[in-house]
Design a protein around this motif. Structure first.
Motif, PDB file in Angstrom:
ATOM      1  N   VAL A   4     -21.334  -0.441 -17.905  1.00 26.85           N
ATOM      2  CA  VAL A   4     -22.042  -1.170 -18.956  1.00 26.85           C
ATOM      3  C   VAL A   4     -23.285  -1.796 -18.346  1.00 26.85           C
ATOM      4  CG1 VAL A   4     -21.883  -3.116 -20.557  1.00 26.85           C
ATOM      5  CG2 VAL A   4     -19.893  -1.647 -20.194  1.00 26.85           C
ATOM      6  N   ASN A   5     -24.419  -1.597 -18.995  1.00 29.55           N
ATOM      7  CA  ASN A   5     -25.650  -2.224 -18.523  1.00 29.55           C
ATOM      8  C   ASN A   5     -25.579  -3.728 -18.737  1.00 29.55           C
ATOM      9  OD1 ASN A   5     -26.957   0.180 -17.738  1.00 29.55           O
ATOM     10  ND2 ASN A   5     -27.536   0.585 -19.853  1.00 29.55           N
ATOM     11  N   ILE A   6     -26.366  -4.448 -17.963  1.00 33.06           N
ATOM     12  CA  ILE A   6     -26.367  -5.903 -18.011  1.00 33.06           C
ATOM     13  C   ILE A   6     -27.649  -6.390 -18.691  1.00 33.06           C
ATOM     14  CG2 ILE A   6     -26.358  -8.014 -16.602  1.00 33.06           C
ATOM     15  CD1 ILE A   6     -23.711  -6.363 -16.564  1.00 33.06           C
ATOM     16  N   ALA A   7     -27.504  -7.300 -19.624  1.00 29.50           N
ATOM     17  CA  ALA A   7     -28.657  -7.963 -20.237  1.00 29.50           C
ATOM     18  C   ALA A   7     -28.897  -9.275 -19.502  1.00 29.50           C
ATOM     19  CB  ALA A   7     -28.389  -8.230 -21.716  1.00 29.50           C
ATOM     20  N   GLU A   8     -30.159  -9.629 -19.344  1.00 33.81           N
ATOM     21  CA  GLU A   8     -30.541 -10.868 -18.654  1.00 33.81           C
ATOM     22  C   GLU A   8     -31.044 -11.892 -19.676  1.00 33.81           C
ATOM     23  OE1 GLU A   8     -30.002 -11.271 -15.494  1.00 33.81           O
ATOM     24  OE2 GLU A   8     -29.617  -9.187 -14.908  1.00 33.81           O
ATOM     25  N   TYR A   9     -31.133 -13.136 -19.226  1.00 36.10           N
ATOM     26  CA  TYR A   9     -31.568 -14.244 -20.081  1.00 36.10           C
ATOM     27  C   TYR A   9     -32.885 -13.945 -20.796  1.00 36.10           C
ATOM     28  CZ  TYR A   9     -33.705 -18.695 -21.304  1.00 36.10           C
ATOM     29  OH  TYR A   9     -34.353 -19.703 -21.969  1.00 36.10           O
ATOM     30  N   ASP A  10     -33.886 -13.444 -20.061  1.00 35.10           N
ATOM     31  CA  ASP A  10     -35.209 -13.212 -20.665  1.00 35.10           C
ATOM     32  C   ASP A  10     -35.121 -12.254 -21.850  1.00 35.10           C
ATOM     33  OD1 ASP A  10     -36.309 -14.898 -18.812  1.00 35.10           O
ATOM     34  OD2 ASP A  10     -36.964 -13.298 -17.465  1.00 35.10           O
ATOM     35  N   GLU A  11     -34.252 -11.257 -21.733  1.00 32.17           N
ATOM     36  CA  GLU A  11     -34.071 -10.289 -22.815  1.00 32.17           C
ATOM     37  C   GLU A  11     -33.437 -10.968 -24.033  1.00 32.17           C
ATOM     38  OE1 GLU A  11     -31.966  -5.929 -23.433  1.00 32.17           O
ATOM     39  OE2 GLU A  11     -31.889  -6.882 -21.470  1.00 32.17           O
ATOM     40  N   ILE A  12     -32.471 -11.846 -23.787  1.00 32.19           N
ATOM     41  CA  ILE A  12     -31.809 -12.568 -24.872  1.00 32.19           C
ATOM     42  C   ILE A  12     -32.809 -13.516 -25.542  1.00 32.19           C
ATOM     43  CG2 ILE A  12     -29.907 -14.134 -25.472  1.00 32.19           C
ATOM     44  CD1 ILE A  12     -29.061 -11.281 -24.466  1.00 32.19           C
ATOM     45  N   LYS A  13     -33.607 -14.193 -24.730  1.00 34.05           N
ATOM     46  CA  LYS A  13     -34.607 -15.138 -25.241  1.00 34.05           C
ATOM     47  C   LYS A  13     -35.605 -14.429 -26.162  1.00 34.05           C
ATOM     48  CE  LYS A  13     -36.611 -19.254 -25.057  1.00 34.05           C
ATOM     49  NZ  LYS A  13     -35.974 -20.410 -25.660  1.00 34.05           N
ATOM     50  N   ALA A  14     -35.904 -13.156 -25.888  1.00 33.17           N
ATOM     51  CA  ALA A  14     -36.890 -12.393 -26.664  1.00 33.17           C
ATOM     52  C   ALA A  14     -36.297 -11.743 -27.915  1.00 33.17           C
ATOM     53  CB  ALA A  14     -37.521 -11.322 -25.774  1.00 33.17           C
ATOM     54  N   LEU A  15     -34.989 -11.867 -28.138  1.00 34.80           N
ATOM     55  CA  LEU A  15     -34.353 -11.182 -29.263  1.00 34.80           C
ATOM     56  C   LEU A  15     -34.937 -11.501 -30.640  1.00 34.80           C
ATOM     57  CD1 LEU A  15     -30.595 -11.007 -28.238  1.00 34.80           C
ATOM     58  CD2 LEU A  15     -32.199  -9.100 -28.509  1.00 34.80           C
ATOM     59  N   PRO A  16     -35.390 -12.726 -30.916  1.00 31.46           N
ATOM     60  CA  PRO A  16     -35.986 -12.956 -32.238  1.00 31.46           C
ATOM     61  C   PRO A  16     -37.159 -12.008 -32.536  1.00 31.46           C
ATOM     62  CG  PRO A  16     -35.460 -15.049 -31.225  1.00 31.46           C
ATOM     63  CD  PRO A  16     -35.226 -13.979 -30.164  1.00 31.46           C
ATOM     64  N   ASP A  17     -37.810 -11.500 -31.504  1.00 35.94           N
ATOM     65  CA  ASP A  17     -38.909 -10.546 -31.677  1.00 35.94           C
ATOM     66  C   ASP A  17     -38.418  -9.099 -31.745  1.00 35.94           C
ATOM     67  OD1 ASP A  17     -40.724 -12.659 -31.549  1.00 35.94           O
ATOM     68  OD2 ASP A  17     -40.797 -12.552 -29.360  1.00 35.94           O
ATOM     69  N   HIS A  18     -37.102  -8.893 -31.637  1.00 32.34           N
ATOM     70  CA  HIS A  18     -36.536  -7.540 -31.619  1.00 32.34           C
ATOM     71  C   HIS A  18     -35.357  -7.433 -32.585  1.00 32.34           C
ATOM     72  CE1 HIS A  18     -38.993  -6.156 -28.275  1.00 32.34           C
ATOM     73  NE2 HIS A  18     -38.832  -7.355 -27.770  1.00 32.34           N
ATOM     74  N   PRO A  19     -35.645  -7.464 -33.899  1.00 34.96           N
ATOM     75  CA  PRO A  19     -34.545  -7.434 -34.876  1.00 34.96           C
ATOM     76  C   PRO A  19     -33.749  -6.126 -34.842  1.00 34.96           C
ATOM     77  CG  PRO A  19     -36.680  -7.234 -35.964  1.00 34.96           C
ATOM     78  CD  PRO A  19     -36.950  -7.553 -34.522  1.00 34.96           C
ATOM     79  N   GLU A  20     -34.263  -5.114 -34.163  1.00 39.27           N
ATOM     80  CA  GLU A  20     -33.525  -3.846 -34.068  1.00 39.27           C
ATOM     81  C   GLU A  20     -32.365  -3.948 -33.072  1.00 39.27           C
ATOM     82  OE1 GLU A  20     -36.393  -3.735 -30.652  1.00 39.27           O
ATOM     83  OE2 GLU A  20     -36.466  -4.494 -32.703  1.00 39.27           O
ATOM     84  N   LYS A  21     -32.364  -4.974 -32.245  1.00 36.88           N
ATOM     85  CA  LYS A  21     -31.270  -5.185 -31.288  1.00 36.88           C
ATOM     86  C   LYS A  21     -30.275  -6.160 -31.897  1.00 36.88           C
ATOM     87  CE  LYS A  21     -34.293  -4.585 -27.299  1.00 36.88           C
ATOM     88  NZ  LYS A  21     -34.730  -5.160 -26.011  1.00 36.88           N
ATOM     89  N   LEU A  22     -28.991  -5.916 -31.658  1.00 37.88           N
ATOM     90  CA  LEU A  22     -27.956  -6.762 -32.254  1.00 37.88           C
ATOM     91  C   LEU A  22     -27.176  -7.480 -31.161  1.00 37.88           C
ATOM     92  CD1 LEU A  22     -26.538  -7.683 -34.833  1.00 37.88           C
ATOM     93  CD2 LEU A  22     -25.073  -5.664 -34.663  1.00 37.88           C
ATOM     94  N   LEU A  23     -27.202  -8.808 -31.201  1.00 39.04           N
ATOM     95  CA  LEU A  23     -26.454  -9.647 -30.265  1.00 39.04           C
ATOM     96  C   LEU A  23     -25.160 -10.079 -30.956  1.00 39.04           C
ATOM     97  CD1 LEU A  23     -26.346 -11.219 -27.555  1.00 39.04           C
ATOM     98  CD2 LEU A  23     -27.479 -13.105 -28.747  1.00 39.04           C
ATOM     99  N   ILE A  24     -24.036  -9.709 -30.355  1.00 43.74           N
ATOM    100  CA  ILE A  24     -22.733 -10.020 -30.935  1.00 43.74           C
ATOM    101  C   ILE A  24     -21.975 -10.975 -30.019  1.00 43.74           C
ATOM    102  CG2 ILE A  24     -20.518  -9.090 -31.725  1.00 43.74           C
ATOM    103  CD1 ILE A  24     -21.973  -6.476 -32.391  1.00 43.74           C
TER     104      ILE A  24
END
Length: 116
Positions: A4-24
């Motif tokens: 499984v790939n690892i997501a980092e904080y910066d990627e999570i912080k940028a999620l509001p700009d990436h509605p195509e990604k889903l954080l569960i």
């Protein structure tokens, strides 16, 4: 065990700009009441995850106000420390999702970096 790939904080912080990604967030609802949740995340407790990812598009949309992810959409899982998120990511891979990440450190990492 699936890798499984690892997501980092910066990627999570940028999620509001990436509605195509889903954080569960796979924690239990009572845990979210205690801590709050990461912006843009939806809560699907680990024990319900497989059933929820099998919902029809319209059922998923009605329940979570988000489009049901396609197998190639990016899914990022988090919990409190990353253990349940890893299990969730492996379950999603087992259901045919191909772009899956675990936010290692999860809520604990987020809260520390956000000074919560």
């Amino acid at each position: 065990m699936a890798s499984v790939n690892i997501a980092e904080y910066d990627e999570i912080k940028a999620l509001p700009d990436h509605p195509e990604k889903l954080l569960i967030d796979v924690r239990e609802p009572n845990e979210l009441k205690e801590t709050g949740q990461i912006p843009t995340s939806i809560n699907i407790p680990l024990g319900q995850l497989e059933d929820e990812l099998k919902l029809s598009d319209s059922e998923f949309q009605a329940k979570y106000q988000r489009n049901k992810p396609n197998p190639s959409d990016e899914l990022i899982f988090h919990c409190k420390l990353g253990g349940r998120a890893q299990k969730a990511a492996e379950a999603a891979i087992g259901l045919g999702f191909t772009n899956v990440k675990n936010y290692k450190g999860s809520w604990t990492d987020w809260a520390q970096k956000e000074n919560l």
